[in-house]
Scaffold this motif. Structure first.
Motif, short mmCIF file in Angstrom:
data_model
loop_
_atom_site.label_atom_id
_atom_site.label_comp_id
_atom_site.label_asym_id
_atom_site.label_seq_id
_atom_site.Cartn_x
_atom_site.Cartn_y
_atom_site.Cartn_z
N CYS A 279 64.24 2.34 31.34
CA CYS A 279 65.26 1.30 31.52
C CYS A 279 66.45 1.83 32.32
O CYS A 279 66.96 1.14 33.21
CB CYS A 279 65.73 0.78 30.16
SG CYS A 279 64.52 -0.23 29.30
N ARG B 164 66.33 4.37 34.33
CA ARG B 164 65.84 4.80 35.66
C ARG B 164 65.92 3.65 36.66
O ARG B 164 66.13 3.87 37.86
CB ARG B 164 64.40 5.30 35.52
CG ARG B 164 63.72 5.68 36.82
CD ARG B 164 64.35 6.93 37.43
NE ARG B 164 63.64 7.35 38.62
CZ ARG B 164 63.77 6.80 39.83
NH1 ARG B 164 64.60 5.78 39.98
NH2 ARG B 164 63.11 7.25 40.86
N PHE B 165 65.72 2.44 36.17
CA PHE B 165 65.69 1.28 37.07
C PHE B 165 66.91 0.38 36.87
O PHE B 165 66.80 -0.84 36.89
CB PHE B 165 64.40 0.49 36.85
CG PHE B 165 63.16 1.26 37.20
CD1 PHE B 165 62.77 1.42 38.51
CD2 PHE B 165 62.38 1.84 36.22
CE1 PHE B 165 61.63 2.13 38.85
CE2 PHE B 165 61.24 2.55 36.53
CZ PHE B 165 60.86 2.70 37.86
N SER C 159 69.41 -0.18 38.85
CA SER C 159 69.71 -1.00 40.03
C SER C 159 68.79 -2.22 40.10
O SER C 159 69.22 -3.32 40.47
CB SER C 159 69.57 -0.17 41.31
OG SER C 159 68.26 0.37 41.41
N TRP C 160 67.53 -2.01 39.72
CA TRP C 160 66.58 -3.15 39.72
C TRP C 160 66.99 -4.17 38.68
O TRP C 160 66.94 -5.38 38.92
CB TRP C 160 65.18 -2.63 39.43
CG TRP C 160 64.11 -3.71 39.54
CD1 TRP C 160 63.40 -4.05 40.64
CD2 TRP C 160 63.69 -4.59 38.48
NE1 TRP C 160 62.53 -5.09 40.34
CE2 TRP C 160 62.69 -5.44 39.03
CE3 TRP C 160 64.04 -4.73 37.14
CZ2 TRP C 160 62.06 -6.41 38.28
CZ3 TRP C 160 63.42 -5.72 36.39
CH2 TRP C 160 62.43 -6.54 36.95
N PHE C 161 67.39 -3.69 37.49
CA PHE C 161 67.82 -4.60 36.44
C PHE C 161 69.03 -5.41 36.87
O PHE C 161 69.12 -6.61 36.57
CB PHE C 161 68.16 -3.82 35.15
CG PHE C 161 66.95 -3.44 34.35
CD1 PHE C 161 66.13 -4.42 33.80
CD2 PHE C 161 66.64 -2.11 34.12
CE1 PHE C 161 65.01 -4.07 33.06
CE2 PHE C 161 65.53 -1.76 33.37
CZ PHE C 161 64.71 -2.74 32.84
N ARG C 162 69.95 -4.78 37.57
CA ARG C 162 71.14 -5.50 38.02
C ARG C 162 70.76 -6.68 38.92
O ARG C 162 71.40 -7.72 38.90
CB ARG C 162 72.07 -4.56 38.80
CG ARG C 162 72.77 -3.52 37.94
CD ARG C 162 73.91 -2.87 38.74
NE ARG C 162 74.43 -1.70 38.06
CZ ARG C 162 74.11 -0.46 38.34
NH1 ARG C 162 73.23 -0.21 39.29
NH2 ARG C 162 74.65 0.55 37.68
N GLN C 163 69.70 -6.51 39.70
CA GLN C 163 69.31 -7.53 40.67
C GLN C 163 68.37 -8.60 40.11
O GLN C 163 68.42 -9.75 40.53
CB GLN C 163 68.66 -6.86 41.88
CG GLN C 163 69.58 -5.93 42.64
CD GLN C 163 68.86 -5.20 43.76
OE1 GLN C 163 67.72 -5.52 44.08
NE2 GLN C 163 69.52 -4.21 44.35
N HIS C 164 67.49 -8.22 39.16
CA HIS C 164 66.42 -9.11 38.76
C HIS C 164 66.45 -9.58 37.31
O HIS C 164 65.83 -10.60 36.99
CB HIS C 164 65.05 -8.44 39.00
CG HIS C 164 64.78 -8.11 40.43
ND1 HIS C 164 65.18 -6.92 41.01
CD2 HIS C 164 64.16 -8.83 41.41
CE1 HIS C 164 64.80 -6.91 42.28
NE2 HIS C 164 64.18 -8.05 42.54
#
Length: 207
Positions: free
Chosen positions: A158, A160-161, A163-168
């Motif tokens: 969680c 590690r990603f 930046s992905w969580f912020r976007q999706h």
């Protein structure tokens, strides 16, 4: 060693308590003013601290209970009540939302409040101690350690990603995940309490 289903219950309950996905918005809020390098250090220290705290509960938790003269059945009831309250709170909440979150410039927030009390707090430690007491075999402790490693790994994924969580990742999906975990946690907590009561008052279940 217990049946595999018991370790599955433990893994699910520990995942529900730690709630790595629900911890993401808290982590983002606490590290909003940190650089990418500082944020990475904070994430690593948080994961290590959570793993260390749960391992201390696994290896020394029962001894600590003995030192204070607390029976495992009483602790099982108390732990079950804590888990039940946490589960009910998760069912009604919007995820982790500690009051008065303040941005921090250093990595010490990985210890407080991220590790304690948000991720590896009393609820997580209670679950580890209660399950650890159910067997004395080496394989049992290895299995519990494996579950703790899996939970720590999920927390690492969680973070590690981020930046992905912020976007999706929408707030609604985080709320949904938290509430599902809360329902599972409440059901497991009831089993904890029932087992503790049975141990404390065996005469009630005779015949």
């Amino acid at each position: 060693m217990l049946e595999i289903t018991e370790y599955s219950k433990f893994l699910i309950s520990l995942l529900a308590i730690v709630d790595p996905l629900g911890a993401v918005p808290v982590f983002i809020a606490l590290t909003v003013h940190q650089s990418d390098e500082q944020q990475g250090k904070t994430a690593r220290l948080t994961i290590i601290s959570v793993f260390a705290a749960l391992m201390v509960a696994l290896l020394l938790g029962e001894w600590i209970l003995w030192a204070f003269g607390i029976s495992i059945d009483a602790f099982r009831c108390a732990g079950g009540i804590i888990l039940l309250l946490m589960g009910l709170t998760m069912l009604q909440s919007r995820g982790h939302s500690p009051e008065d979150i303040e941005a921090a410039q250093d990595e010490t927030i990985a210890l407080v409040p991220l590790t304690m009390p948000l991720l590896a707090g009393p609820g997580a430690m209670s679950a580890v101690i209660v399950y650890a007491h159910q067997s004395n075999s080496m394989l049992h402790y290895i299995a519990i350690t494996g579950c703790i490693l899996l939970v720590s790994s999920s927390l690492w994924l969680c973070f590690r990603f981020l930046s992905w969580f912020r976007q999706h990742l929408s707030k609604r999906s985080i709320v949904m995940s938290t509430r599902v975990m809360g329902l599972l946690l409440a059901a497991i907590a009831v089993e904890f309490i029932a087992g503790g009561i049975k141990g404390l008052f065996p005469q009630l279940f005779i015949g």
